[in-house]
Design a protein around this motif. Structure first.
Motif, PDB file in Angstrom:
ATOM      1  N   GLN A  78       3.331  -3.075   4.001  1.00 61.37           N
ATOM      2  CA  GLN A  78       4.101  -2.060   3.283  1.00 61.37           C
ATOM      3  C   GLN A  78       3.837  -0.668   3.868  1.00 61.37           C
ATOM      4  N   ARG A  79       2.577  -0.367   4.162  1.00 64.69           N
ATOM      5  CA  ARG A  79       2.288   0.952   4.750  1.00 64.69           C
ATOM      6  C   ARG A  79       2.939   1.059   6.127  1.00 64.69           C
ATOM      7  N   ASN A  80       2.916  -0.038   6.888  1.00 59.21           N
ATOM      8  CA  ASN A  80       3.550  -0.006   8.207  1.00 59.21           C
ATOM      9  C   ASN A  80       5.066   0.165   8.097  1.00 59.21           C
ATOM     10  N   GLU A  90       8.077  -1.757  -1.797  1.00 58.21           N
ATOM     11  CA  GLU A  90       7.758  -2.907  -2.632  1.00 58.21           C
ATOM     12  C   GLU A  90       7.232  -4.074  -1.805  1.00 58.21           C
ATOM     13  N   ASP A  91       6.184  -4.687  -2.303  1.00 59.48           N
ATOM     14  CA  ASP A  91       5.664  -5.916  -1.712  1.00 59.48           C
ATOM     15  C   ASP A  91       6.489  -7.060  -2.309  1.00 59.48           C
ATOM     16  N   ALA A  92       7.670  -7.278  -1.700  1.00 56.99           N
ATOM     17  CA  ALA A  92       8.600  -8.254  -2.264  1.00 56.99           C
ATOM     18  C   ALA A  92       9.669  -8.586  -1.232  1.00 56.99           C
ATOM     19  N   TYR A  99      -1.680 -14.004   3.821  1.00 56.33           N
ATOM     20  CA  TYR A  99      -2.515 -12.806   3.681  1.00 56.33           C
ATOM     21  C   TYR A  99      -2.771 -12.435   2.231  1.00 56.33           C
ATOM     22  N   LYS A 100      -2.176 -13.179   1.302  1.00 55.30           N
ATOM     23  CA  LYS A 100      -2.390 -12.883  -0.121  1.00 55.30           C
ATOM     24  C   LYS A 100      -3.630 -13.617  -0.595  1.00 55.30           C
ATOM     25  N   ARG A 101      -4.789 -13.191  -0.109  1.00 58.90           N
ATOM     26  CA  ARG A 101      -6.026 -13.849  -0.512  1.00 58.90           C
ATOM     27  C   ARG A 101      -7.081 -12.812  -0.830  1.00 58.90           C
ATOM     28  N   ALA A 128      -0.314   7.213  -0.820  1.00 63.75           N
ATOM     29  CA  ALA A 128      -0.568   7.366  -2.260  1.00 63.75           C
ATOM     30  C   ALA A 128      -0.452   6.014  -2.951  1.00 63.75           C
ATOM     31  N   ASP A 129      -1.552   5.292  -3.043  1.00 64.46           N
ATOM     32  CA  ASP A 129      -1.513   4.015  -3.766  1.00 64.46           C
ATOM     33  C   ASP A 129      -1.080   4.269  -5.205  1.00 64.46           C
ATOM     34  N   ASP A 130      -0.473   3.260  -5.821  1.00 63.29           N
ATOM     35  CA  ASP A 130       0.101   3.505  -7.148  1.00 63.29           C
ATOM     36  C   ASP A 130      -0.927   3.484  -8.278  1.00 63.29           C
ATOM     37  N   ASP A 131      -2.182   3.187  -7.963  1.00 62.14           N
ATOM     38  CA  ASP A 131      -3.168   3.070  -9.044  1.00 62.14           C
ATOM     39  C   ASP A 131      -4.182   4.212  -9.078  1.00 62.14           C
ATOM     40  N   ASN A 132      -3.947   5.271  -8.317  1.00 62.07           N
ATOM     41  CA  ASN A 132      -4.881   6.402  -8.328  1.00 62.07           C
ATOM     42  C   ASN A 132      -4.324   7.570  -9.129  1.00 62.07           C
ATOM     43  N   PRO A 157      -7.353  -7.323   3.356  1.00 62.09           N
ATOM     44  CA  PRO A 157      -6.762  -6.026   3.010  1.00 62.09           C
ATOM     45  C   PRO A 157      -5.380  -6.187   2.396  1.00 62.09           C
ATOM     46  N   ARG A 158      -5.039  -5.271   1.504  1.00 60.85           N
ATOM     47  CA  ARG A 158      -3.734  -5.335   0.840  1.00 60.85           C
ATOM     48  C   ARG A 158      -2.816  -4.247   1.379  1.00 60.85           C
ATOM     49  N   ALA A 159      -1.532  -4.522   1.257  1.00 65.80           N
ATOM     50  CA  ALA A 159      -0.485  -3.515   1.511  1.00 65.80           C
ATOM     51  C   ALA A 159      -0.362  -3.057   2.970  1.00 65.80           C
ATOM     52  N   THR A 160      -0.888  -3.854   3.892  1.00 67.43           N
ATOM     53  CA  THR A 160      -0.783  -3.527   5.322  1.00 67.43           C
ATOM     54  C   THR A 160       0.682  -3.435   5.767  1.00 67.43           C
ATOM     55  N   TYR A 166      -8.776  10.787  -7.847  1.00 68.21           N
ATOM     56  CA  TYR A 166      -9.606   9.757  -8.469  1.00 68.21           C
ATOM     57  C   TYR A 166      -9.013   8.389  -8.222  1.00 68.21           C
ATOM     58  N   PHE A 167      -9.881   7.525  -7.851  1.00 64.60           N
ATOM     59  CA  PHE A 167      -9.525   6.155  -7.584  1.00 64.60           C
ATOM     60  C   PHE A 167      -9.839   5.442  -8.889  1.00 64.60           C
ATOM     61  N   LEU A 168      -8.801   5.145  -9.663  1.00 68.57           N
ATOM     62  CA  LEU A 168      -9.072   4.795 -11.048  1.00 68.57           C
ATOM     63  C   LEU A 168      -9.255   3.322 -11.341  1.00 68.57           C
ATOM     64  N   LYS A 169      -8.949   2.502 -10.356  1.00 61.42           N
ATOM     65  CA  LYS A 169      -9.075   1.079 -10.624  1.00 61.42           C
ATOM     66  C   LYS A 169     -10.522   0.792 -10.995  1.00 61.42           C
ATOM     67  N   ARG A 170     -10.721   0.038 -12.036  1.00 58.42           N
ATOM     68  CA  ARG A 170     -12.100  -0.256 -12.423  1.00 58.42           C
ATOM     69  C   ARG A 170     -12.692  -1.129 -11.342  1.00 58.42           C
ATOM     70  N   THR A 225       3.862   4.878  -0.822  1.00 62.06           N
ATOM     71  CA  THR A 225       3.248   4.125  -1.918  1.00 62.06           C
ATOM     72  C   THR A 225       3.630   2.649  -1.861  1.00 62.06           C
ATOM     73  N   PRO A 226       2.678   1.777  -1.526  1.00 60.57           N
ATOM     74  CA  PRO A 226       2.960   0.342  -1.649  1.00 60.57           C
ATOM     75  C   PRO A 226       2.900  -0.021  -3.134  1.00 60.57           C
ATOM     76  N   THR A 227       3.736  -0.926  -3.566  1.00 60.56           N
ATOM     77  CA  THR A 227       3.686  -1.316  -4.978  1.00 60.56           C
ATOM     78  C   THR A 227       4.080  -2.775  -5.124  1.00 60.56           C
ATOM     79  N   TYR A 228       3.535  -3.431  -6.145  1.00 59.08           N
ATOM     80  CA  TYR A 228       3.858  -4.849  -6.344  1.00 59.08           C
ATOM     81  C   TYR A 228       4.005  -5.142  -7.825  1.00 59.08           C
ATOM     82  N   SER A 229       4.726  -6.215  -8.114  1.00 57.63           N
ATOM     83  CA  SER A 229       5.051  -6.569  -9.484  1.00 57.63           C
ATOM     84  C   SER A 229       3.822  -7.081 -10.238  1.00 57.63           C
ATOM     85  N   ARG A 230       3.540  -6.479 -11.372  1.00 60.67           N
ATOM     86  CA  ARG A 230       2.479  -6.892 -12.297  1.00 60.67           C
ATOM     87  C   ARG A 230       2.709  -6.153 -13.596  1.00 60.67           C
ATOM     88  N   PRO A 231       2.038  -6.575 -14.684  1.00 64.82           N
ATOM     89  CA  PRO A 231       2.344  -5.957 -15.980  1.00 64.82           C
ATOM     90  C   PRO A 231       2.197  -4.438 -16.010  1.00 64.82           C
TER      91      PRO A 231
END
Ligand code: UDP
Length: 247
Positions: free
Chosen positions: A82-84, A40-42, A71-73, A108-112, A77-80, A223-227, A9-15
């Motif tokens: 971290q998965r590696n 953690e992406d940190a 790459y933060k644009r 397992a992404d943290d938002d599903n 792609p995100r979390a490359t 379920y991929f829950l991100k709107r 699970t890649p994860t990053y700081s946000r509310p």
């Protein structure tokens, strides 16, 4: 013995981070023989995630690697990285063992949202298994099309020309395959948006070889829950011009 499921699970700081991790841990805690690899992406391990891991109540490895700033644009792609990092940890941990341990890897992404049946299904993965994913690809669900027990195509609302038109959460790989393809990683260079999964799977399998799970891919266990949103940005000022939620 039951094969161990490794969930990266890649994860990053946000509310919403702690809420997402709590929801995910509440699911993973109910799965037998599961090892959670939280990356953690940190630049350092954060206090929030360290404390969370200590109280998570399941076997957990806490890693960190920052995504390079370039790459933060949006659109990349995100979390490359971290998965590696998760893959590298897994390989390192198993490479010196005399006999290979049975295991299955899953991203397992943290938002599903993951149903418990899913873990039951993926546990029997021989090489690479696949299943439908709900609320993704611009449709109510996306799924491998199966004929006579074999994957023959993809039902998706988005870029059906992808070699593996599947979300990160739609497949699992046996540990054996990960160890026997030591160079298989997620690529930064040359990888187009949305091609991460295909680029990775191409390195380790073929469409013909995929093992359909969830009743020949007729059930939707995740379920991929991100709107899913479409955002139009003015490329000169970076202002959001128009934003529409698809669901
Ligand atoms: N993520 C991350 N760093 C980021 C953005 C996302 O580590 O800068 C993680 C996030 O926590 C999630 C995964 O990468 O586990 C996928 O994130 P997201 O769903 O936002 O990306 P998408 O699937 O839309 O590419």
């Amino acid at each position: 013995a039951l094969p161990t499921i490794y969930a990266i699970t890649p994860t990053y700081s946000r509310p919403v981070q702690k809420a997402e991790l709590t929801r995910l841990a509440n699911t993973l805690r109910q799965v037998a023989r599961l090892h959670w690899i939280l990356v953690e992406d940190a630049a350092t391990r954060s206090e929030l995630v360290s404390r969370f891991v200590a109280g998570a109540g399941l076997p957990c490895t806490h890693l960190h690697v920052p995504t390079p700033r370039r790459y933060k644009r949006p659109g990349l792609p995100r979390a490359t990285e971290q998965r590696n990092a998760g893959l590298a940890w897994l390989r390192q941990r198993h490479q010196h063992l005399p006999a290979p341990q049975p295991g299955v890897l899953f991203f397992a992404d943290d938002d599903n949202t993951y149903s418990l049946e899913l873990f039951h299904e993926m546990r029997t993965t021989r090489k690479v298994s696949v299943w439908p994913v709900g609320l993704v690809g611009g449709r109510r669900y996306e799924r491998p099309v199966v004929e006579n027990g074999k994957v023959v195509g993809w039902y998706t609302g988005w870029r059906a020309d992808r070699p593996f038109a599947i979300d990160m959460a739609g497949f699992a790989v046996s540990l054996q395959v990960i160890l026997s393809h030591p160079k298989a990683v997620f690529k930064r260079r040359g990888s187009q948006p949305g091609m991460q999964e295909s680029d990775f799977l191409k390195q380790i399998t073929t469409v013909e070889e995929l093992e359909p799970k969830a009743s020949n891919c007729t059930k939707v266990p995740i379920y991929f829950l991100k709107r899913f949103s479409m955002v139009f940005v003015d490329d000169r000022t970076n202002k959001v011009l128009f934003c529409r939620f698809l669901y």
